[in-house]
Design a protein around this motif. Sequence first.
Motif, short mmCIF file in Angstrom:
data_model
loop_
_atom_site.label_atom_id
_atom_site.label_comp_id
_atom_site.label_asym_id
_atom_site.label_seq_id
_atom_site.Cartn_x
_atom_site.Cartn_y
_atom_site.Cartn_z
N ALA A 276 -8.15 -64.92 43.83
CA ALA A 276 -6.84 -65.44 43.44
C ALA A 276 -5.93 -64.34 42.92
N PRO B 121 -9.39 -69.70 46.45
CA PRO B 121 -7.94 -69.90 46.26
C PRO B 121 -7.33 -70.82 47.32
N ALA C 78 -8.07 -74.22 46.31
CA ALA C 78 -7.20 -74.59 45.19
C ALA C 78 -5.82 -75.03 45.69
N ARG C 79 -5.27 -74.29 46.65
CA ARG C 79 -3.98 -74.69 47.21
C ARG C 79 -4.10 -76.02 47.95
N ALA D 31 -2.78 -77.22 43.97
CA ALA D 31 -2.33 -76.24 42.99
C ALA D 31 -1.07 -75.56 43.53
N ARG E 28 -3.18 -72.12 40.23
CA ARG E 28 -4.12 -71.50 41.18
C ARG E 28 -5.10 -70.58 40.46
N ALA F 235 -8.82 -71.85 41.08
CA ALA F 235 -9.62 -71.03 41.99
C ALA F 235 -10.99 -70.69 41.42
#
Length: 656
Positions: free
Chosen positions: A70, A256, A259-260, A264, A270, A274
């Motif tokens: 991240a 990451p 996470a997106r 996020a 993020r 992450a």
Amino acid sequence: MRRLALPVAALLSVGLWLLAARMALPVADWPALPWQIGQMALPQILLTQGLMPRAVVALLAGAALGLSGALMQAVLRNPLADPTVLGTAAGAQLAIVAATVLAPQLLAGGNLPVALAGAGAATALGMALAAGRGFAPLATTLAGMLVGLTASALATALTLAQGHYLLSLLIWNGGALTQDDWTPAAHLALALAVAILGAAALARPLLVLSLGAAGARGLGLAAAPLRLITLALAVGLSALVSAELGLIGFVGLAAPAIARGLGARTLRHRLLLAPLAGAVLLSLADSLLLAVAALGGPDLPTGALTGLIGGPLLLWLLPRMPTHVPPPLETGAAPPRRARHPARGLALLAGLLLAAAALTLVLGRGPAGWGVIAPGLCASFLPLRATALLAAASAGALLAGAGAILQRLTANPMAAPEVLGVTGGAALGYAATLFLQTAPGPGALALGAGLGGAVTLAGLSALAFGRDIAPARLLLAGLAIGAFASAVLAAIIATGDPRAWAILGWLAGSAAAVTPAAALALAAAAAALLAALLLAARWLEILPLGPALCRALGLPLTPLRPGLILLAGLATGAATILVGPVSFVGLMAPHLARSLGLVRPVPFVTASWLIGALLMLLAAFAARTLASPYDLPLGLCATLIGGPWLFVLLLRKGRA
């Protein structure tokens, strides 16, 4: 639904770990706190000093890699950045392998200082290459992949050259999470706590940097020191994981992205989500493998198999993922120059290819050293050498031609069979043919590998063309497919099935065992591919302009795209079936052709074809001679030959 994905995965991980722990030792026999090692039975010691710290280490290492990825993605504004893609992990690998083989005394103080030095050097070199392009995402990714592949090739060469270290280095490279005490967990916990505090302090400056270098300067932020501090923190986390556990790939890239995909939107979110995603991902992979081993399955290293879970999960989340890379910053490259006399450049390349073929045919290395083959041995050795060289050159031409097709088809300079997962799909097709047919012949294996590559490419193309996907996300999908394919092959090899040895031998890549008939067939396929590319030159000229303009000019996109996709997939399969999944040639050759100013379709595809053949010809010669009387893998030698060439190219363009 998406918000529940992470908690459900965490619960599944806990359930699988409990299953493995209960099968190892019934819950009624678990020792109570405080633990007294001297008073425990062996199963209790294995539980409290093995399985329990292993579970904690999986969570901490996954969180560290997720945070590292991240931070790299945030500071470089690049959704493809992670310790694996940017060469950080490969730098740590090379440093530890080199120290183990050449200077074991350097490891007396532990692996961390050596791993940190290697990871830092590799990352610094990649960033130096990318700095000339303003750290544009695709240029940064190319630089990192170049550094990583070169470092991995050197580490593999050192490993193969020192057979007595082979087993221990392979175990370390696999990323096994096996523990015998709580010391690594304590180290990881302390480092992660410091890194989280550092990431919290860097969140605001990184948010300002996301406006771009010019915008950051306008707000009084110095971009260079911020990049240095952030990358140092990310590299330190990655190096610590590599030093303690070995190589664990893909988590820093997938976490990451997950996470997106889970919603996020802001940088702070993020950076928070992450590490959680990375912890759950690595823990789930490790718990799954523990459960499989407890039920009587093979005991596999976790680091080599994280792609089994992360790859499909990332592909599922990819369409839901927003694009964070501004289109003008995708490559950072100026329009390529055009050669005034492309025919001269093509003639020079053809002459180099013929001269290299003649020299590598008669030159060699024997017990007495380097020299020309003796006249009395010509009748015995020249046909064997000619067959191997013809097969290698033809495979290089096929891979380079496939790379040229993909780059023109997607208008993406990073597209290549290796990067988009086509080589991985071909490997899965090869493995499937071995397991589904009884004693398949070379033709069946070639068809299976070709169809595997074509199906993989067709799926990626449907994703790209159906959603007008950004190049960065297309590459992310290809890397996910490649990671998944590598994980499946690692699982097959670890089963010990006799057919797995055939896959292992093929993965090493060698043209030494190719028959004359197979070499001629491969040469015919390479010639046919070149003819097809020349016939399709007009289409390849128009395709990068976009679908709207292509339709306006009457280009038949519906049959054309699938036809080119099938052609690239079959070319990749035909090349890999005989010489293994050669790395990087399909990416290097088109880039080198473009660097020579050969950018129009006919000179471009012809030059790519010739450069691919030349690279593999030199690689075959190096594979035969560097470790004589043993053969090195062709892909390794191709990377060692083409990698420095691309280094010079990127440095030269960076100064331009």
